[in-house]
Design an enzyme around this catalytic site. Structure first.
Site, short mmCIF file in Angstrom:
data_model
loop_
_atom_site.label_atom_id
_atom_site.label_comp_id
_atom_site.label_asym_id
_atom_site.label_seq_id
_atom_site.Cartn_x
_atom_site.Cartn_y
_atom_site.Cartn_z
N ASP A 1 4.90 -12.81 5.31
CA ASP A 1 3.43 -13.54 5.54
C ASP A 1 3.66 -14.88 4.92
OD1 ASP A 1 3.79 -12.74 2.82
OD2 ASP A 1 1.86 -11.51 3.06
N HIS B 1 -3.56 -3.68 0.38
CA HIS B 1 -3.21 -4.41 1.23
C HIS B 1 -1.65 -4.56 1.35
CE1 HIS B 1 -3.23 -8.51 -1.09
NE2 HIS B 1 -1.97 -8.32 -1.12
N ASN C 1 -5.66 -3.61 -3.81
CA ASN C 1 -6.90 -3.15 -2.64
C ASN C 1 -6.23 -2.30 -1.63
OD1 ASN C 1 -5.89 -5.22 -1.26
ND2 ASN C 1 -7.72 -6.32 -0.97
C1 GLP Z 1 0.33 -10.88 -2.04
C2 GLP Z 1 1.39 -10.89 -1.24
C3 GLP Z 1 1.56 -9.08 -0.84
C4 GLP Z 1 2.08 -8.49 -2.13
C5 GLP Z 1 0.75 -8.79 -3.14
C6 GLP Z 1 1.22 -8.01 -4.46
O1 GLP Z 1 -0.78 -10.94 -1.94
N1 GLP Z 1 1.11 -11.34 0.30
O2 GLP Z 1 2.75 -9.22 0.00
O3 GLP Z 1 2.49 -7.47 -2.08
O4 GLP Z 1 0.51 -10.14 -3.18
O5 GLP Z 1 1.46 -8.89 -5.38
P1 GLP Z 1 2.23 -8.40 -6.69
O6 GLP Z 1 3.43 -8.09 -6.64
O7 GLP Z 1 2.36 -9.97 -7.34
O8 GLP Z 1 1.25 -7.56 -7.41
#
Ligand code: GLP
Length: 242
Positions: A67, A138, A136
Site C-alpha cells: 500500500d 486491517h 482493528n
Molecule cells: C499500517 C499499514 C499496515 C500495518 C499497520 C500496523 O496501517 N498499512 O500494513 O500492518 O500499519 O502497523 P504497526 O506494525 O506499526 O503496528
C-alpha cells in the site's frame, strides 16, 4: 494456519526473517510482497544482516508493497516508498527498478490501481507476502467494513487507523485520510503469507484467530481461508495463546 509464539520482538523478527531467507536461497529470483509499519522493521534488519554476511543477494529479487498513502510522493519522509528505501532497499543490492509501490501522487487513481494489480499479475504473484496487522484487524489498508474490495483499490482510512499512524507524523492533521491498497484477493495471490504482530496492543485482535469466524469487520480473519499462512507473534501479542 501455523502459529508461532516467540519470546520477544527480536525472536519474532528472526523467525520471520529465516522464512524469507530460505525462500531467497531456494529462489534467488523470488517475488517478495512487502509491508510497512513498525512490526516488520526487525525482520528487514535481519535480512540486511544476511545480505551483509553474504548469505543472500537481492540482485534478482523483485518486491511489491501492499500500500501507499494518497497525496505523498516517494520523496516524502512519511511515504511508504521512503520507508522501504530507508529500512531495506538502501542497504541491500536490490535494483530499485524491481521494487514496486503504488504511486500515491498518480493523477488517475483508478488507473493506478488497475495497473498495479496488472503489475502483480505480470510478476506472477508473490512467492511470499509479509503482513503486519492493525489493531482493528486491517491488513494492508483493507479496513473493517460491510464489504471488502477484492483487488487494488482506493481505501478511506478509519479514524482509529489515522490515530494509530499519527505517531509517525508531526500532527494528526498531516496523516493522509486515503490510501491505495492491495485488496484481499491481491494478497491471496501469494503462495505463502507470513504475518508478524508484536506488543500488548495487538493481543485482542490476535486472539480472534482462535475462533473459526470469518467477517469483513476483521479483514485479517479472511486469512483463515489461505492454505499457507504463518503467524508469528511475540508473547505480548500472543498472550491469549499461552
Ligand atoms: C499500517 C499499514 C499496515 C500495518 C499497520 C500496523 O496501517 N498499512 O500494513 O500492518 O500499519 O502497523 P504497526 O506494525 O506499526 O503496528
Amino acid at each position: 494456519m501455523k502459529i508461532i509464539i516467540a519470546n520477544d520482538y527480536e525472536q519474532m523478527s528472526l523467525e520471520a526473517a529465516n522464512i524469507i531467507t530460505d525462500i531467497i536461497k531456494s529462489n534467488p529470483k523470488a517475488v517478495l510482497g512487502l509491508a510497512t509499519g513498525s512490526s516488520p522493521i526487525g525482520l528487514y534488519e535481519n535480512l540486511i544482516k544476511e545480505y551483509k554476511s553474504g548469505n543472500i543477494s537481492f540482485k534478482d529479487i523483485k518486491t511489491i508493497n501492499l500500500d501507499e498513502y494518497i497525496g505523498l510522493d516517494g520523496d516524502h519522509p512519511k511515504s511508504y516508498r521512503y520507508f522501504m528505501d530507508d529500512v531495506l532497499f538502501n542497504h541491500v543490492d536490490i535494483d530499485k527498478s524491481n521494487t514496486f509501490i503504488p504511486n500515491g501522487k498518480a493523477q488517475n487513481l483508478e488507473e493506478e490501481c488497475t495497473s498495479y494489480e496488472r503489475k502483480l499479475d505480470e510478476l506472477g504473484g508473490q512467492d511470499v507476502q509479509i503482513l503486519g496487522i492493525g489493531t482493528n484487524g486491517h491488513i494492508g489498508f483493507n479496513e473493517p467494513s460491510e464489504e471488502l474490495v477484492l483487488y487494488t483499490h482506493v481505501e478511506n482510512l478509519q479514524d482509529s487507523t489515522i490515530q494509530a499512524n499519527s505517531r509517525f507524523f508531526k500532527s494528526i492533521e498531516e496523516v493522509p485520510t486515503t490510501a491505495i491498497s492491495m485488496g484481499i484477493g491481491s494478497i491471496f495471490k501469494a503462495k505463502q503469507i507470513v504475518l508478524v504482530a508484536s506488543g500488548p496492543k495487538k493481543a485482542e485482535i490476535m486472539a480472534s484467530f482462535q475462533n473459526n469466524n470469518l467477517t469483513p469487520q476483521i479483514p485479517a480473519s479472511l486469512l483463515k481461508l489461505h492454505p499457507n499462512v504463518t503467524i508469528i507473534m511475540d508473547k505480548e501479542a500472543g498472550k491469549y495463546y499461552l
